[in-house]
Design an enzyme around this catalytic site. Structure first.
Site, short mmCIF file in Angstrom:
data_model
loop_
_atom_site.label_atom_id
_atom_site.label_comp_id
_atom_site.label_asym_id
_atom_site.label_seq_id
_atom_site.Cartn_x
_atom_site.Cartn_y
_atom_site.Cartn_z
CG ASP A 1 16.04 -5.84 -44.64
OD1 ASP A 1 16.56 -6.98 -44.76
OD2 ASP A 1 15.39 -5.32 -45.56
CG ASP B 1 19.17 -6.17 -48.84
OD1 ASP B 1 20.24 -5.88 -49.41
OD2 ASP B 1 18.08 -6.28 -49.43
CG HIS C 1 19.22 0.34 -43.44
ND1 HIS C 1 20.33 -0.41 -43.71
CD2 HIS C 1 18.20 -0.55 -43.32
CE1 HIS C 1 20.00 -1.70 -43.77
NE2 HIS C 1 18.71 -1.81 -43.52
CD GLU D 1 11.52 -10.91 -44.76
OE1 GLU D 1 11.86 -11.98 -45.32
OE2 GLU D 1 10.60 -10.86 -43.92
NE ARG E 1 12.34 -3.97 -49.62
CZ ARG E 1 13.00 -4.59 -50.59
NH1 ARG E 1 14.28 -4.85 -50.45
NH2 ARG E 1 12.39 -4.95 -51.71
CE1 TYR F 1 18.22 -2.99 -48.88
CE2 TYR F 1 17.48 -2.31 -46.70
CZ TYR F 1 17.47 -3.23 -47.74
OH TYR F 1 16.73 -4.36 -47.64
CD GLU G 1 18.50 -9.89 -49.73
OE1 GLU G 1 17.30 -9.81 -49.95
OE2 GLU G 1 19.08 -9.20 -48.88
#
Length: 531
Positions: free
Chosen positions: A98, A96, A369, A100, A324, A322, A10
């Protein structure tokens, strides 16, 4: 001929770090976030503007099919990625893990249309071992996560487009509303209304500086009962200023006359009761996105936006996992690292026999996570990183390191003594004072870290007293006796920490969006920070 693998992440910072770990045969490029999104309705092709897609760029009559477009700012990025893909034998989507990140990977797949094998590569920390493990253990794109992100994005558009015109009419042109920022603003507005409606109440109490007759050490006690009835404190009044409980509210005159009676030469103060209870306190769980934002706000005075920006940098440069996450779980390697470091720094008795296991309190935790922690199988201490990390990044790493190590350490132990003092000043002046003090005999996790707290409403003024040795029936002398007036306080305004906590408790938004929610409602002038 050697194969060439294209890896898409990203952010450019992450790309640079990962490229070092993967070495030759890999080209690492960055998508710089999302490459496409719902088109602005004004930019729709003319033939679609009057149909079922025209109002929201979502086909509301046909399964809510979204109309996506690559934004102008991302056309150059997409061209570069397509060019890199022409020379590649394999494509690794390493965004990532997640919702998104999964959606970004799916959008890349849709736009790039690769004709080579595609692998989804995920990792929770950017260390050489973690990246190499991730490269060996790839998976398919998780369509359930992609659907979840798409659903939220479409809901944002359907809801926000309907609410925004109301804002333009009532507040000002050019403002926008979202399903989450609207709710966050409502919380702040409701709290402000509570404060405006609040009626303050005035109440009085007494504090006494007392000492055993044969000792010099004094301690502070507070009036608890008068003639057997409990004395009113701040928490006994409601928001209209009325008493909620059957208690005695002293006014200034009554408090002063009680002081005069208890200062009389024949007044006596005696230890009526002495209770000692064991004291034990557990460490806080390792950080989630939400608790990291709260604690960095309390302890370091960082905004949620600053905290997430610093955490992103620490993650991308391989210092933490990570950032988030709503999970408080640590991997086995992290538990071992924390316990080993605690033993090394604080001694063998600083950890419990078995590793601690934490469960999330968040209602809608996804727990994809592990908790936020220092990266690697062996944690680097802040001292070891003092030459690499500077300023605010160092402060945040130090906070994360302390919290992680402390979370695997032993309980703090000690004893709490509560003393009840009978004061007799004659008729109408039979009072009881209380004082309590905690003695920590084993610091445990507190040697590494202690959690901060939000402002408590109508909290008692004094901290825990340090008590001298006392016995029941013992006479005490009065060094000082004072009547104090207090006013009840309205509900405190939200801080960034307490607003994040409220959003999480009410299940509004996701931890990864709290920073942007708060930034948005501040930047658009819906709320104003003070102090």
């Amino acid at each position: 001929m050697p194969t060439k693998k294209l890896v898409i992440v990203e952010s450019p910072a992450k790309a640079r770090t990962i490229a070092q770990y993967l070495g030759d045969g890999y080209e690492v490029q960055a998508s710089v976030g999302h490459i496409r999104d719902l088109i602005d309705t004004k930019d729709l092709p003319p033939e679609l503007k009057k149909g079922s897609v025209g109002k929201f760029s979502v086909d509301v009559d046909n399964g809510f099919e979204p109309y996506y477009v690559v934004s102008d700012s991302k056309k150059k990025t997409v061209s570069e990625l397509k060019r890199a893909l022409k020379d590649a034998d394999e494509l690794y989507l390493a965004t990532d893990e997640d919702r998104e990140g999964e959606a970004i990977a799916w959008h890349l797949l849709e736009v790039l249309k690769p004709k080579v094998p595609v692998r989804r590569m995920v990792f929770h920390e950017i260390t050489k071992d973690a990246i190499q493990r991730a490269e060996q253990n790839t998976r398919e794109i998780d369509t359930a996560l992609v659907d979840a992100q798409e659903t939220r994005r479409i809901l944002d558009r359907l809801y926000g487009f309907e609410v925004s015109p109301v804002l333009w009419r009532k507040v000002g042109p050019g403002l926008s509303a979202g399903r989450v920022q609207s709710a966050a603003t409502r919380l702040v507005v409701d709290r402000e209304r509570e404060r405006l409606a609040f009626v303050s109440a005035n109440y009085w109490d007494l504090t006494a500086e007392l000492a055993p007759a044969d000792a010099e050490q004094t301690f502070t006690a507070r009036l608890a009962r008068l003639e057997g009835k409990r004395i009113a404190q701040g928490g006994d009044f409601d928001d209209t200023g009325a008493l909620k409980a059957d208690v005695v509210a002293l006014d200034e005159r009554a408090a002063d006359s009680l002081v005069d009676a208890l200062r009389a030469p024949d007044a006596t103060f005696t230890v009526a009761k002495l209770e000692t209870k064991p004291y034990s306190r557990r460490p806080a769980a390792p950080f989630t996105t939400s608790t990291l934002q709260q604690e960095a706000s309390r302890k370091l005075r960082f905004s949620a936006r600053t905290t997430m920006s610093l955490a992103q940098s620490l993650y991308e440069n391989g210092y933490i996992t990570y950032m988030r996450t709503d999970s408080t779980t640590l991997s086995q390697q992290a538990v071992d690292a924390a316990r080993n470091q605690a033993v090394k720094l604080y001694g063998a008795d600083s950890i419990p026999e078995k590793p601690r296991v934490y469960s999330s309190k968040s209602k809608n935790a996804q727990e994809a996570h592990e908790a936020i922690r220092p990266s690697g199988d062996v944690f680097r201490t802040p001292a070891e990183l003092s030459s690499q990390l500077r300023g605010d990044e160092f402060k945040l790493y130090d906070l994360i390191w302390k919290r992680t190590v402390a979370s695997q350490m032993a309980d703090a132990k000690g004893s709490t003594a509560t003393v009840t003092i009978a004061a007799d000043g004659g008729e109408g002046a039979h009072a009881e004072f209380t004082a309590s003090g905690t003695v920590i005999t084993f610091r445990g996790y507190q040697a590494a870290y202690e959690e901060g707290r939000d402002e408590a409403r109508n909290a008692a003024d004094e901290a825990s007293a340090k008590l001298p040795p006392l016995e029941e029936g013992q006479a005490l002398t009065v060094a000082e006796l004072e009547a104090k007036g207090h006013d009840t306080t309205p509900p405190p305004r939200y801080t960034e920490a307490s607003l994040v906590k409220a959003l999480e408790e009410l299940g509004i938004g996701r931890p990864s969006t709290y920073a942007s929610i708060i930034s948005t409602i501040i930047d658009r002038g819906y709320v104003t920070p003070r102090g």
